[in-house]
Design a protein around this motif. Structure first.
Motif, short mmCIF file in Angstrom:
data_model
loop_
_atom_site.label_atom_id
_atom_site.label_comp_id
_atom_site.label_asym_id
_atom_site.label_seq_id
_atom_site.Cartn_x
_atom_site.Cartn_y
_atom_site.Cartn_z
N LEU A 165 -3.62 3.40 -1.08
CA LEU A 165 -4.04 2.65 -2.29
C LEU A 165 -3.26 1.36 -2.39
O LEU A 165 -2.02 1.35 -2.30
N TYR A 166 -3.99 0.25 -2.61
CA TYR A 166 -3.39 -1.07 -2.81
C TYR A 166 -3.42 -1.39 -4.30
O TYR A 166 -4.50 -1.54 -4.87
N THR A 167 -2.24 -1.54 -4.92
CA THR A 167 -2.17 -1.71 -6.37
C THR A 167 -1.66 -3.10 -6.75
O THR A 167 -0.66 -3.56 -6.19
N VAL A 211 0.83 -1.21 0.00
CA VAL A 211 0.00 0.00 0.00
C VAL A 211 0.87 1.27 0.00
O VAL A 211 1.90 1.33 0.66
#
Ligand SMILES: [Ca+2]
Ligand SMILES: [Ca+2]
Ligand SMILES: [Ca+2]
Ligand SMILES: [Ca+2]
Ligand SMILES: [Ca+2]
Ligand SMILES: [Ca+2]
Ligand SMILES: [Ca+2]
Ligand SMILES: [Ca+2]
Ligand SMILES: [Ca+2]
Ligand SMILES: [Ca+2]
Ligand SMILES: [Ca+2]
Ligand SMILES: [Ca+2]
Ligand SMILES: [Ca+2]
Ligand SMILES: [Ca+2]
Ligand SMILES: [Ca+2]
Ligand SMILES: [Ca+2]
Lengths: 125, 125, 125, 125, 125, 125, 125, 125, 125, 125
Positions: free
Chosen positions: C114-116, C110
């Motif tokens: 935001l976790y991408t 993260v």
């Protein structure tokens, strides 16, 4: 909810409200789960407990959240078999919403060592 | 992030930046989830909280991460129904990116014992 | 690995070794995951961390495990965007192996809430 | 964080900043965990990975978060044994903060089938 | 809550209501957790998110649930450091309730790869 | 480990190496777990499997990781009862290290519907 | 199992027994998993550990459970690469059973930070 | 266990075997859990199911595993209340082993929406 | 259930009751799981334990829950191989219900380190 | 339980039955949990749901399971605050049983984003 400031007293009701689907030009899913469904066993009169999972694709109407909560509440003092009550909820929502797709899953609490789930589907996801 | 050394003050914005897809010759997925979305209930004015899950296959443009964060932030003081705000985010990203595929899932925190998720899909994965 | 008895000093390398697929007469899957991938952010120079998940169906060649580990290590001091580095790894392995199928998933830690995840697929499983 | 808008370029550093404990009249715990610690094996030169868990009761000073992140980063190119590096971090923070209590746990990734954790405590919780 | 039927518009407030402990003759625990706390970073102005966990043994007064919810809401547009805001909440509740025991844990969302929790205790459980 | 590049051939051994505790001035814990222990049942000759969990506070010496791995390997062809082998490992490590504290837990795989764990402690944590 | 009363001494064997499928008129699945597979690395001679998952649809013959256990045991002192040993097991069972469908998954323990799984399928489920 | 090769036919029995504690010079724990306990309800005659968890510190004798399994089996056709049967098992093992410490937990399967656990302790751990 | 007030003594039975499907106009799923199935091993006479999972789409008849529980109970003193007993249950229910779809999964407890599941399907879901 | 064969119709009741503790010579724990507790909010009239966890050490009397279930059922149509109802249950059971120790935990379902648990203890475990 614990509405202790300016509390509103509510009543269970079979009357489900709707609102207009804000985006009917698109197929999309609305999923509403409640772990707080309870009715009575029609044979013994004892309480049954279930989690009700609703998944639908709206057409012109969406079900209003608070009225859905009061609708689920309305089963609290009624006696119904598992299979029947799940189909009743499905039928009420299908009649109300004429949805493009709808699925109801009722996950009942264990009784006599048996875990029962009823799943009703209408249309294709 | 707690940028205490040489802090940069940021602002919420509806303006989303893009950058060029480095590999447009191939279909691939970009998934960006945030558990930090909050807006207001348009009826009561109280805060709603959701996890927003984005999954898309880019065409010529990708959404820039920091601007996406500021865009999500821009909903913080706005009142929106669950169904509407999810479709708004989908529409903004579809207009911006013209992606080959896009899915938005908004997993809202429980209200009144009901757990609501809205899922919007555009194209085929 | 902590090779304290008779330690072998290794070096990161872009050179990937292969060995002959022992069973090319059959389609089968080889899956290799590592939670130990790190490179640098090309904008800020700060470290990024990801789990890299590889799944492929070999044709004539398989990738040798230790050289894959050294190859992942070779990104440690390089600056790359998430989308680009995932496609680079996919391209290097596709060129090396000419596999019947290949998928790379890069699950980044993260950043800014935001976790991408980037997922690249080649061929059909 | 992916600071692509107006990016700030940072550097790893052994210099840890502090700020004044806002409530020194009370014993309370500050816990800061990072899954993003990496250094090198002093025997083989290969990367080691660990999760570092810090728990302390501040006296007059607290450690500033961003400088702690840059401090952890400073070990990226250094070779250290597991036991030594954990005690080094504990000593640096004890010297800096003179805390009423401090615990460091370093949970290293598996090597050769062995999962190693080092735990250092200073004072009583 | 989605109070769409006969909606009550509420406001954030620092005013916390109490009610009389119905069983002051006994020591017992009241635990109230919320995953829906958000305030702003005083350096960057960006939103921070936390789960707030309260555990107390009441003396003569208990905190009223809805006013606690509105109190937590009141931090939404305020800038506070993690350590300070957790002690502020503890102090407000200790002043209000004069409890026999109280603990506040604030579990903040990850920032820059660091997971921070602040825990304040008053008295002995 | 798959040491395919410049492979080192190893042998199981009862000989455990040590290294000097880098911080004997402090009590701290070293925990080393392995899910890869196997020996034979002394009655039937069939393989038994266990996870071995070691937790100790070193005095002047620490156990070297690779030699510990080879030591565990040395039980692979030996027949031992669960209770005996756990005490043997504890005794060997206590003799080797003279630790300030040591605990061994051996979590054996299920046999005949029974899950067995043996836990040996030396000194106080 | 710890057969201490009237113990039966068993031996590893490559000989797999079968029994007649009691219901060949129907396609059905038999799934047998073991977390207790171990062989040796052909390069270093060190032990490898894996969980073997078997799923098949029998035709005329089923594999007998105890002989399957002794068959898995027979690999304990043999050196095999991951890809080869998984295909060997698949081939032996396909030759023995001529099943309508068969899948073998070998989930190997982590080595050098890499988690490897080999999956072989025969026919369609 | 499915002992299809050279099967040994066993019988349930109240007779528990012991073997000599190999390390009586030390206090250590032996824990044996089984999820496979079943007896009958003394009121309705219907089957009850429980997981039995045993934890003891042996003195001069340890309970032999296979005889323990046959002992648990001996309750299969007996009618017992939850509280009584748990104390019976505790008493039988205390009489047999004269252990330095013993604990029995019987975790019964849900009946009528109630989950019951009985826990008996002898001595201090 | 512990029916201590006005207890009803029940008996195991192979006789399965049915009731009329309340909604035969629709395909829907009824899922009933029990973790409380036990029979005997036909070779050794020792108890086997399994979780039985039933999933079916009723046509004109549904299986009555209490009779299903008594039916499962009826296997308690019978010796059956895993594959056979699972097919027997499937056949009994198919004969009784003539369902539009039916699946039985029997997840047996581990024996000799092997975890066995048998899955029988009838028709298409 | 779905007592469809020879159904017994039951009624909610405040009357709790006891039976004699079969082993009063020993302190042991009886734990009984139910996820099926529901009463009404005294302010709004809406249903509240909770899991009730009971843990006690009996003296001369134990609470009978079925009467406990009917007792919990008796709250279904009553309005009570969380704190009060938990203390009421504790008081009723303490008066009934005069136990050596008793703890009640009531884990209420989330309301308005707040998760509330009330825990009452009597005596020392
Ligand atoms: Ca779709
Ligand atoms: Ca695809
Ligand atoms: Ca990790
Ligand atoms: Ca395939
Ligand atoms: Ca404390
Ligand atoms: Ca959350
Ligand atoms: Ca207490
Ligand atoms: Ca394992
Ligand atoms: Ca300590
Ligand atoms: Ca199938
Ligand atoms: Ca169980
Ligand atoms: Ca102890
Ligand atoms: Ca089980
Ligand atoms: Ca379907
Ligand atoms: Ca529940
Ligand atoms: Ca105790």
């Amino acid at each position: 909810m614990n509405e202790k400031l300016g509390a509103v007293i509510n009543r269970p009701t079979k009357f489900l409200e709707t609102f207009e689907n804000p985006n009917p030009e698109r197929n999309y899913h609305i999923r509403i789960d409640t772990p707080e469904f309870t009715c009575l066993c029609p044979k013994t009169g004892q309480p049954d407990f279930a989690e009700i999972k609703l998944d639908y694709v709206p057409d012109q109407q969406c079900v209003e959240l608070k009225s859905l909560k009061l609708y689920y509440w309305s089963f609290r003092d009624e006696g119904h078999f598992h299979e029947k009550v799940t189909n009743m909820i499905a039928n009420d929502l299908i009649t109300l919403l004429a949805p493009r797709y709808l699925k109801i899953q009722a996950v009942f609490n264990v009784r006599g060592g048996l875990y029962t789930t009823i799943e009703v589907e209408h249309g294709h996801p």
